[in-house]
Design an enzyme around this catalytic site. Structure first.
Site, PDB file in Angstrom:
ATOM      1  N   HIS A 168     -13.323  -7.016  -1.963  1.00  0.00           N
ATOM      2  CA  HIS A 168     -13.825  -6.848  -0.640  1.00  0.00           C
ATOM      3  C   HIS A 168     -13.511  -8.374  -0.099  1.00  0.00           C
ATOM      4  CE1 HIS A 168     -15.801  -6.325   3.168  1.00  0.00           C
ATOM      5  NE2 HIS A 168     -16.935  -6.993   2.723  1.00  0.00           N
ATOM      6  N   CYS A 214     -10.716  -5.625   5.974  1.00  0.00           N
ATOM      7  CA  CYS A 214     -11.594  -6.909   5.672  1.00  0.00           C
ATOM      8  C   CYS A 214     -10.561  -7.979   5.510  1.00  0.00           C
ATOM      9  CB  CYS A 214     -12.539  -6.744   4.498  1.00  0.00           C
ATOM     10  SG  CYS A 214     -11.821  -5.985   3.058  1.00  0.00           S
TER      11      CYS A 214
END
Ligand SMILES: [Zn+2]
Length: 498
Positions: free
Chosen positions: A403, A84
């Protein structure tokens, strides 16, 4: 924090220059932080896979299948392991027009040479070649969800740097620095082979010292930079522009200012004038200093004997070795980049552990900064520069896990009044022109489009951004983007056209 009214508009910190030097050295690829800037550049890591976590696409009639709207979807990026950080960093580059325009010069060069030379140019600049392919896919207008992989970018970086990207090498800021640095070294090589304009992320800052005792300056050092580093304090909230301005000045205590020392000596000598018998050597040193003082910098290099004399002068209680003053280290942008990437360093070191600053950093769509105009290395005036927000990379989670997601501006689409044809007014990467979507319905860049002929697209006005979490894409309002003040990590601005 110093507030200097006469000179309040610089916007590049020393850390940026330091990080840049570090990143321009490929041997450091596996290192995580600059030793001298460890606290500021410590990274935010991802340890968990990120698929769909805390990010659900709203189920709507058009969310999974096709959309008639060309601004509903954009291509997402596969998350093979913990990608990510990489996916968000690459998505953020897609709407940067100056990057597209810059890369198109490379495409044009490829089109204008024969096959053998194409191979040679691609060998010189493999990251350019692969980024062009990827950005072309990510810029293409699509009508249903689609996913591609960014693994070629990783492979190119690994081949270029002759290093494997380690599994814990996953900070979006660090990746972006390495990506920009590699592109920049390819740019240097391309410059001597093709006609290519300036590198869109490169700015120049000028760094110098000012003594608060005598108000004299040091010599100015110009340093190039590719990304702006801003340290985020542990406060509840801060404005981005304040952080940028404050990151530029630094007070250094206990500086041994050459001008002040020479001034002390000459004043003392004036007072002592008739008393001592001077050696010929001392007489010539004093004459030298009297001649030099008007043009002396606070950190000038003097001939060794003069320097020794100044540093060891001790007469009548006047001892230069004891003299210390405070100075300000000033950093000024003298050439701003077309695209300004701002990294908010949220790592705070408390002496034992590193934690993540949850400071709310308020930012706007417009960023107003100032360029310093220096003439003969002296500050002359400031000129306003206006930047416009294009992308945001956010990081949720702690310092050690979390994230990354990206907000990215949609292209400037408009609808032709008579035919309902969609026109894309944003520049697009030129290579590989077979669009996935029926190309006949899209005209690419039309310059000088008349407002009478075109109308706004309502959905685009309401949702000017995409929110992208790897493969998941949803539309976002401007307020969604600007409310990420707690999680914003990297901001991508582009200079507004005059
Ligand atoms: Zn001084």
């Amino acid at each position: 924090m110093i507030n200097s009214n006469w000179f309040n508009s610089m916007f590049i910190g020393e850390v940026a220059a330091r990080s840049l030097n570090f990143l321009w050295n490929p041997r450091m690829w596996s290192r995580r932080a600059v030793s001298s800037g460890l606290l500021l550049t410590a990274s935010l890591y991802v340890l968990l896979p990120s698929v769909s976590r805390a990010f659900n696409v709203k189920k709507g009639p058009l969310s999974i299948e096709e959309s008639k709207r060309l601004d509903r979807f954009t291509t997402g990026l596969l998350n093979a392991r913990n990608d990510c950080f990489l996916n968000s960093s690459l998505q953020a580059l897609v709407p940067i027009e100056s990057l597209t325009t810059y890369l198109n010069q490379f495409v044009e060069a490829l089109h204008s040479v024969d096959e053998g030379q194409v191979f040679e140019l691609e060998r010189l600049a493999p990251l350019h070649a692969n980024l062009i392919k990827l950005l072309h896919e990510l810029q293409s207008l699509i009508v249903k969800p689609q996913t591609v992989s960014a693994k070629n970018i990783v492979k190119t970086l690994e081949d270029t740097l002759r290093r494997k990207m380690s599994s814990d090498q996953n900070d979006a800021h660090e990746f972006t620095q390495i990506l920009l640095e590699t592109l920049h070294s390819e740019y240097i090589k391309l410059q001597s082979n093709i006609e290519i304009g300036s590198f869109p992320f490169e700015g120049v800052s000028s760094n110098y010292l000012m003594c608060l005792q005598c108000n004299k300056y040091s010599q100015t050092i110009h340093s190039p930079f590719l990304m702006l580093e801003v340290a985020v304090p542990g406060n509840y909230s801060e404005k981005l522009t304040d952080l940028i301005l404050h990151s530029q000045d630094e007070i250094i205590e206990g500086y041994s200012c050459l001008y002040c020392k020479v001034n002390m000596i000459l004043k003392n000598e004036k007072y002592l004038n008739q008393l001592p018998e001077y050696s010929q050597e001392e007489q010539s040193i004093l004459n030298f200093l009297r001649n030099q003082i008007l043009t002396l910098y606070i950190n000038d290099d003097l001939p060794a004997d003069v320097s020794f004399y100044v540093d060891h002068y001790s007469k009548n209680g006047c001892v230069t070795a004891n003299f210390k003053s405070n100075i300000i280290k000033k950093n000024a942008v003298i050439k701003e980049p077309a695209s300004l990437i701002v990294h908010l360093s949220r790592s705070i070191f408390n002496g034992a552990t590193i934690t993540r600053s949850a400071c709310r950093v308020e930012y706007e769509q417009s960023l107003n900064l100032q360029r310093q105009v220096m003439i003969n290395d002296a500050f002359e005036r400031t000129e306003p520069i206006k930047y416009e927000l294009k992308s945001v990379v956010k990081h949720t989670g702690s310092h050690v896990q979390g994230h990354y997601q990206c907000y990215r501006k949609k292209p400037d689409l408009m609808k032709e009044r008579n035919t309902d044809t969609i026109v894309n007014r944003s520049p697009m990467i030129k290579k590989y022109s077979q669009d996935k979507f029926d190309a006949s319905k899209i005209e690419s860049i039309i310059t000088g489009t008349s407002k009478r002929l075109y109308k706004r697209i309502k959905s685009l006005a309401a949702y000017p951004y995409w929110h992208i979490s790897d493969t998941n894409v949803k539309e976002a309002r401007t307020t969604d983007v600007l409310s990420e003040d707690k999680y914003v990590y990297i901001l991508y601005y582009e200079k507004e056209k005059p």
